[in-house]
Design an enzyme around this catalytic site. Sequence first.
Site, PDB file in Angstrom:
ATOM      1  N   GLY A  39       0.429  -1.641  -0.447  1.00 59.86           N
ATOM      2  CA  GLY A  39      -0.429   0.205  -0.117  1.00 59.86           C
ATOM      3  C   GLY A  39       1.050   1.425   0.432  1.00 59.86           C
ATOM      4  O   GLY A  39       1.784   1.921  -0.636  1.00 59.86           O
ATOM      5  N   CYS A  40       0.710   1.733   0.501  1.00 59.22           N
ATOM      6  CA  CYS A  40       1.484   3.412   0.590  1.00 59.22           C
ATOM      7  C   CYS A  40       2.454   3.269   1.270  1.00 59.22           C
ATOM      8  O   CYS A  40       3.387   2.964   2.416  1.00 59.22           O
ATOM      9  CB  CYS A  40       0.668   5.174   1.744  1.00 59.22           C
TER      10      CYS A  40
END
Length: 208
Positions: A39-40
């Site tokens: 993810g991020c």
Amino acid sequence: MMQQLPRRPLALGIATAVLGIASTSLQAETPAEAIFAGGCFWCMEPPYDRQPGVTATISGYTGGELENPTYDDVSSGDTDHIEVVRVEYDADQISYEQLLDIYWRNIDPFAVGRQFCDVGDHYRSAIFYQNDEQRELAEASKEAMDERFDETITTEILPADTFWAAEEYHQNYYEKNPVRYKFYRFSCGRDGRLEEVWGDEAGGPTFD
């Protein structure tokens, strides 16, 4: 600028073999690397930066064919790139298996095409292996997750591709912009979901 994986010069390799010089000291000078998508990438740097033996974390992109991708390119979803973090580490101080332990406990291994509030294939979870040993260890760790949970583990295990460093403002974002980072992380529900999945193990261990 394209980030090239470190290569051992051919001439040096031949000289080492001919002279019978042990290669361990040479390997120690070049940090090992691991590439993870969770993810991020802002959120994937901190759990590794606090580990003894980790010398650097670099946020970036991999998995697609577009050269020199920008954040706007990748976040548009029009490329096959994934947000990743490249971890450089001293294998004498921390092992790849330990990096995997940290990785799993910082992702939602059941999410499809997303991680937490970030939606899109460019945010999906994946382990990018750089050699057969990393592939075997990654596969073994995923099998262990399969045995632990009743749900399907959706995290992919893929061969490493060209790594492109993200823009400078993304690097160490959590240190440069701590207030904004904490607000984003909280509003994204990352820690809450990690606790749901991992309980007290959320965030992973810190190895001494």
